[in-house]
Design a protein around this motif. Structure first.
Motif, PDB file in Angstrom:
ATOM      1  N   ARG A 359       0.734  -1.208   0.165  1.00  0.00           N
ATOM      2  CA  ARG A 359       0.015   0.052  -0.149  1.00  0.00           C
ATOM      3  C   ARG A 359       0.879   1.337   0.016  1.00  0.00           C
ATOM      4  NH1 ARG A 359      -4.783  -0.722   2.981  1.00  0.00           N
ATOM      5  NH2 ARG A 359      -5.231   1.430   2.182  1.00  0.00           N
ATOM      6  N   PHE A 360       0.280   2.317  -0.490  1.00  0.00           N
ATOM      7  CA  PHE A 360       0.991   3.513  -0.848  1.00  0.00           C
ATOM      8  C   PHE A 360       2.373   3.422  -1.343  1.00  0.00           C
ATOM      9  CE2 PHE A 360      -1.943   4.195   2.845  1.00  0.00           C
ATOM     10  CZ  PHE A 360      -2.766   5.251   2.228  1.00  0.00           C
ATOM     11  N   THR A 361       2.506   2.556  -2.118  1.00  0.00           N
ATOM     12  CA  THR A 361       3.973   2.345  -2.788  1.00  0.00           C
ATOM     13  C   THR A 361       4.529   3.498  -3.403  1.00  0.00           C
ATOM     14  OG1 THR A 361       2.978   1.381  -4.769  1.00  0.00           O
ATOM     15  CG2 THR A 361       3.918  -0.377  -2.958  1.00  0.00           C
ATOM     16  N   ASP A 362       3.851   4.382  -4.161  1.00  0.00           N
ATOM     17  CA  ASP A 362       4.366   5.239  -4.838  1.00  0.00           C
ATOM     18  C   ASP A 362       3.938   6.941  -4.461  1.00  0.00           C
ATOM     19  OD1 ASP A 362       4.052   3.145  -6.817  1.00  0.00           O
ATOM     20  OD2 ASP A 362       2.505   4.178  -7.376  1.00  0.00           O
ATOM     21  N   GLY A 363       3.324   6.955  -3.161  1.00  0.00           N
ATOM     22  CA  GLY A 363       2.833   8.326  -2.915  1.00  0.00           C
ATOM     23  C   GLY A 363       4.230   9.097  -2.663  1.00  0.00           C
ATOM     24  N   ASP A 364       3.874  10.386  -2.566  1.00  0.00           N
ATOM     25  CA  ASP A 364       5.083  11.294  -2.339  1.00  0.00           C
ATOM     26  C   ASP A 364       4.813  11.985  -0.947  1.00  0.00           C
ATOM     27  OD1 ASP A 364       7.305  12.941  -2.039  1.00  0.00           O
ATOM     28  OD2 ASP A 364       6.692  14.164  -3.673  1.00  0.00           O
ATOM     29  N   PHE A 365       5.421  11.249   0.147  1.00  0.00           N
ATOM     30  CA  PHE A 365       5.275  11.966   1.569  1.00  0.00           C
ATOM     31  C   PHE A 365       6.625  12.901   1.832  1.00  0.00           C
ATOM     32  CE2 PHE A 365       3.318   7.723   1.914  1.00  0.00           C
ATOM     33  CZ  PHE A 365       2.029   8.214   2.273  1.00  0.00           C
ATOM     34  N   VAL A 366       7.483  12.859   0.988  1.00  0.00           N
ATOM     35  CA  VAL A 366       8.458  13.792   1.392  1.00  0.00           C
ATOM     36  C   VAL A 366       8.282  15.324   1.330  1.00  0.00           C
ATOM     37  CG1 VAL A 366      10.897  14.361   0.681  1.00  0.00           C
ATOM     38  CG2 VAL A 366      10.153  11.926   0.474  1.00  0.00           C
ATOM     39  N   TYR A 367       7.615  15.634   0.169  1.00  0.00           N
ATOM     40  CA  TYR A 367       7.475  17.136   0.343  1.00  0.00           C
ATOM     41  C   TYR A 367       6.406  17.442   1.422  1.00  0.00           C
ATOM     42  CZ  TYR A 367       5.352  21.516  -1.050  1.00  0.00           C
ATOM     43  OH  TYR A 367       4.589  22.880  -0.971  1.00  0.00           O
ATOM     44  N   GLU A 368       5.464  16.584   1.791  1.00  0.00           N
ATOM     45  CA  GLU A 368       4.404  16.933   2.794  1.00  0.00           C
ATOM     46  C   GLU A 368       5.083  16.894   4.120  1.00  0.00           C
ATOM     47  OE1 GLU A 368       0.571  14.511   4.526  1.00  0.00           O
ATOM     48  OE2 GLU A 368       1.403  13.984   2.584  1.00  0.00           O
ATOM     49  N   VAL A 369       6.127  15.903   4.353  1.00  0.00           N
ATOM     50  CA  VAL A 369       6.843  15.832   5.720  1.00  0.00           C
ATOM     51  C   VAL A 369       7.536  17.136   5.776  1.00  0.00           C
ATOM     52  CG1 VAL A 369       8.693  14.516   6.745  1.00  0.00           C
ATOM     53  CG2 VAL A 369       6.755  13.258   5.993  1.00  0.00           C
ATOM     54  N   LEU A 370       8.367  17.450   4.847  1.00  0.00           N
ATOM     55  CA  LEU A 370       8.896  18.586   4.988  1.00  0.00           C
ATOM     56  C   LEU A 370       8.558  20.074   5.096  1.00  0.00           C
ATOM     57  CD1 LEU A 370      12.088  17.941   2.189  1.00  0.00           C
ATOM     58  CD2 LEU A 370      12.103  17.776   4.481  1.00  0.00           C
ATOM     59  N   SER A 371       7.391  19.957   4.227  1.00  0.00           N
ATOM     60  CA  SER A 371       6.491  21.439   4.494  1.00  0.00           C
ATOM     61  C   SER A 371       6.137  21.125   6.146  1.00  0.00           C
ATOM     62  CB  SER A 371       5.261  21.174   3.696  1.00  0.00           C
ATOM     63  OG  SER A 371       5.533  21.188   2.466  1.00  0.00           O
ATOM     64  N   GLY A 372       5.714  20.243   6.802  1.00  0.00           N
ATOM     65  CA  GLY A 372       5.166  20.153   8.194  1.00  0.00           C
ATOM     66  C   GLY A 372       6.401  20.723   9.006  1.00  0.00           C
ATOM     67  N   ARG A 373       7.601  20.183   8.439  1.00  0.00           N
ATOM     68  CA  ARG A 373       8.774  20.623   9.416  1.00  0.00           C
ATOM     69  C   ARG A 373       9.200  22.188   9.196  1.00  0.00           C
ATOM     70  NH1 ARG A 373      13.755  16.525   8.495  1.00  0.00           N
ATOM     71  NH2 ARG A 373      14.741  18.296   9.599  1.00  0.00           N
ATOM     72  N   PHE A 374       9.072  22.587   8.168  1.00  0.00           N
ATOM     73  CA  PHE A 374       9.457  23.895   7.865  1.00  0.00           C
ATOM     74  C   PHE A 374       8.305  25.171   7.530  1.00  0.00           C
ATOM     75  CE2 PHE A 374      13.114  21.249   6.167  1.00  0.00           C
ATOM     76  CZ  PHE A 374      13.726  21.070   7.366  1.00  0.00           C
ATOM     77  N   LEU A 375       7.428  24.858   7.245  1.00  0.00           N
ATOM     78  CA  LEU A 375       6.254  25.737   7.123  1.00  0.00           C
ATOM     79  C   LEU A 375       5.266  25.768   8.160  1.00  0.00           C
ATOM     80  CD1 LEU A 375       4.930  25.260   3.687  1.00  0.00           C
ATOM     81  CD2 LEU A 375       6.730  26.872   4.190  1.00  0.00           C
ATOM     82  N   ALA A 376       5.842  27.136   8.749  1.00  0.00           N
ATOM     83  CA  ALA A 376       4.788  27.481  10.161  1.00  0.00           C
ATOM     84  C   ALA A 376       3.572  27.298   9.963  1.00  0.00           C
ATOM     85  CB  ALA A 376       5.391  28.886  10.713  1.00  0.00           C
ATOM     86  N   MET A 377       3.145  27.845   8.767  1.00  0.00           N
ATOM     87  CA  MET A 377       1.452  27.887   8.507  1.00  0.00           C
ATOM     88  C   MET A 377       0.933  26.683   7.872  1.00  0.00           C
ATOM     89  SD  MET A 377       1.189  30.932   9.305  1.00  0.00           S
ATOM     90  CE  MET A 377      -0.407  31.152   8.992  1.00  0.00           C
ATOM     91  N   TYR A 378       1.665  25.609   7.715  1.00  0.00           N
ATOM     92  CA  TYR A 378       1.078  24.405   7.266  1.00  0.00           C
ATOM     93  C   TYR A 378       0.202  23.809   8.042  1.00  0.00           C
ATOM     94  CZ  TYR A 378       1.308  19.728   5.670  1.00  0.00           C
ATOM     95  OH  TYR A 378       0.887  18.426   4.852  1.00  0.00           O
ATOM     96  N   ALA A 379      -0.861  23.634   7.251  1.00  0.00           N
ATOM     97  CA  ALA A 379      -1.958  23.147   8.529  1.00  0.00           C
ATOM     98  C   ALA A 379      -2.733  21.581   7.578  1.00  0.00           C
ATOM     99  CB  ALA A 379      -3.076  24.032   8.726  1.00  0.00           C
ATOM    100  N   LYS A 380      -2.760  20.822   8.144  1.00  0.00           N
ATOM    101  CA  LYS A 380      -3.243  19.632   7.439  1.00  0.00           C
ATOM    102  C   LYS A 380      -4.946  19.438   7.726  1.00  0.00           C
ATOM    103  CE  LYS A 380      -2.345  14.954   7.662  1.00  0.00           C
ATOM    104  NZ  LYS A 380      -1.687  14.017   8.414  1.00  0.00           N
ATOM    105  N   ASN A 381      -5.511  19.018   6.601  1.00  0.00           N
ATOM    106  CA  ASN A 381      -7.121  18.720   6.748  1.00  0.00           C
ATOM    107  C   ASN A 381      -7.296  17.496   7.305  1.00  0.00           C
ATOM    108  OD1 ASN A 381      -7.435  21.711   6.519  1.00  0.00           O
ATOM    109  ND2 ASN A 381      -7.200  21.486   4.291  1.00  0.00           N
TER     110      ASN A 381
END
Ligand SMILES: [Zn+2]
Length: 381
Positions: A359-381
Motif C-alpha cells: 500500500r502507498f507504494t508510490d505516494g510522495d510523502f517527502v514534500y508533505e513531511v518537509l512542509s510540516g517541518r519547515f512551514l509554520a503555517m502548514y495545516a493539515k485537513n
C-alpha cells in the motif's frame, strides 16, 4: 596577530584604516612587544597579507596562535573586529584570558555578557573545540564559532545543493528555534557570510541544504537568522532527497548482486519486498532523522521490521521497545529515540498499515513531511 604593546605598554591595534606607508614609517621608530610573552615582535607590512605582528623564529610563544595564522584568518579577524566595533559597545581583539590561558580572536560585549568569538579557518579536532569551549564555560561565557567558508560552499551558485560535510563542519550545525538547522560560515575574500539552512541529512556525511549568503555590511548583531524556506525551496529539497533515496536503493541492489551481507536487504527479503518496491512511507525525512548516520530508508525499514515482529501497531509500542531498537545504532540515544518517535507519529498520522507493504507504494510523502517541518503555517485537513 593584529595586536601588540609599545615599549610604554600601550596597546596597538592594526586596522585597515592605517596605510601601509604609515605603518612602514612607524616600525622604523618604534618597537612592538607581545602582550602575552612580552618578547619583541616584527611588524610585517607586505602586499599579499594584511599587516600583522609576528614573533621571531626562535620565540617560545609558539602556542599562542600567531605563527599559525593564515592570510584568511588575519583578514577575517580584522574584518570581524571592525564589524563588531560598529555593532556592539565594546570589542577586545586577541585578549588573553589568564584564568583559562586562552586567547579568543575577539571578545565582544553582546547584550550584557562577554562573548568570545573564534574565527576558525583550519580544521581542528572537535575534541580541541570542546576543550576550548570548556574553558569559556568556566568563565560563564558562551563562545561563538565562525568557520571559514569551505570552497565547495563558496563556489556553489545553486540555491539548493547536495553536498558532503566533514565531521568538523557537522559539529558546527546548530538548531535554531523554528525547527531548522543552520551552518554559518564566513568568507573574508568576498566579505560574505554563507548560510546552509535548512540542512537535511541524506546518508553518511551527505546532506541536502538551502544555500544563502549575506554580505558583512548587511549582517546584524545578533546574527541574522535564515528565513523559512519557500514552497519552491521545499519542493527542490524534496527532489534532492528523493534522488538520494533512489540512489541508495540502487546501491543496495548492487551490493546484493555482489553477495554483500546487508541488514537492509535481509529485512527486505524477510518482508518479501524488492528494494525498488519499497513503499513511499519508508524513507521519509521526519523531524530529528539526522540522529541516524544511515539513510532514512535503512533505519525506517528496520524499525518497521522490528514493529512487525511484535505484531503490534506503531501506536501500541512501549518505551522499552524503542530503547531496545536503538541499541543497534551509533548516535546520541535521546536523539535516536526522538527520531523513532517522530517516525512512529508519522505512521500513525498517515494511518499507514505497516503489515501491508503493497500500500502507498508510490505516494510522495517527502514534500508533505518537509512542509510540516519547515512551514509554520502548514495545516493539515
Ligand atoms: Zn608572545
Amino acid at each position: 596577530m593584529l595586536t601588540a604593546h609599545t615599549a610604554e605598554g600601550e596597546l596597538v591595534i592594526l586596522t585597515r584604516s592605517q596605510s601601509l606607508e604609515s605603518l612602514r614609517e612607524r616600525r622604523k621608530q618604534e618597537s612592538f612587544y607581545c602582550p602575552q610573552c612580552k618578547e619583541q615582535l616584527i611588524l610585517k607590512v607586505g602586499d599579499l597579507v594584511i599587516p600583522h605582528f609576528a614573533h621571531y623564529q626562535q620565540s617560545s610563544c609558539r602556542n599562542s596562535f600567531s605563527e599559525g595564522e593564515s592570510p584568511a584568518h588575519l583578514l577575517g579577524k580584522s574584518q570581524l573586529y571592525e564589524f563588531f566595533s560598529h555593532h556592539t559597545p565594546a570589542v577586545k581583539l586577541e585578549p588573553f584570558l589568564p584564568d583559562i590561558q586562552q586567547r579568543p580572536d575577539l571578545l565582544v560585549v553582546w547584550g550584557d555578557t562577554e562573548v568570545p568569538v573564534e574565527f576558525q579557518c583550519s580544521t581542528i579536532s572537535t575534541s580541541l573545540v570542546r576543550q576550548r569551549n570548556a574553558g569559556y564555560y568556566l568563565l560563564n561565557m558562551l563562545p561563538v564559532w565562525i568557520i571559514l567558508t569551505p570552497q565547495s560552499i563558496q563556489t556553489s551558485t545553486a540555491d539548493i545543493l547536495t553536498l558532503r560535510l566533514s565531521s568538523f563542519l557537522q559539529f558546527f550545525i546548530r538548531q535554531i528555534p523554528n525547527r531548522m538547522s543552520v551552518l554559518l560560515t564566513y568568507h573574508p575574500q568576498s566579505e560574505r557570510f554563507y548560510y546552509l539552512s535548512p540542512i537535511i541529512h541524506l546518508q553518511g556525511s551527505t546532506y541536502a541544504a538551502r544555500h544563502l549568503t549575506l554580505s558583512l555590511h548587511k549582517q546584524t548583531v545578533p546574527f541574522s537568522l535564515p528565513s523559512s524556506p519557500s514552497q519552491t525551496d521545499i519542493r527542490e529539497l524534496a527532489l534532492h532527497y528523493q534522488s538520494a533515496r533512489r540512489k541508495y536503493l540502487r546501491t543496495v541492489i548492487a551490493y546484493n548482486q555482489k553477495g554483500i551481507h546487508n541488514q537492509f536487504l535481509r529485512a527486505c527479503y524477510e518482508m518479501r519486498i524488492q528494494p525498488v518496491q519499497l513503499p513511499a512511507w519508508i524513507g521519509v525525512p521526519v523531524q530529528g532523522q539526522e540522529a541516524f548516520r544511515q539513510s532514512d530508508c535503512e533505519w525506517q525499514l528496520l524499525f518497521v521490521a522490528a514493529v512487525r515482529e511484535t505484531r503490534k501497531s506503531p501506536d501500541q509500542l512501549n518505551t522499552s521497545f524503542f530503547h531496545t531498537f536503538i541499541k543497534q545504532f551509533d548516535g546520541e540515544p535521546d536523539d535516536l529515540l526522538a527520531a523513532c518517535r517522530s517516525y512512529g507519529d508519522f505512521l500513525r498520522e498517515e494511518r499507514i498499515d505497516i503489515y501491508r507493504m503493497d500500500r502507498f507504494t508510490d505516494g510522495d510523502f517527502v514534500y508533505e513531511v518537509l512542509s510540516g517541518r519547515f512551514l509554520a503555517m502548514y495545516a493539515k485537513n
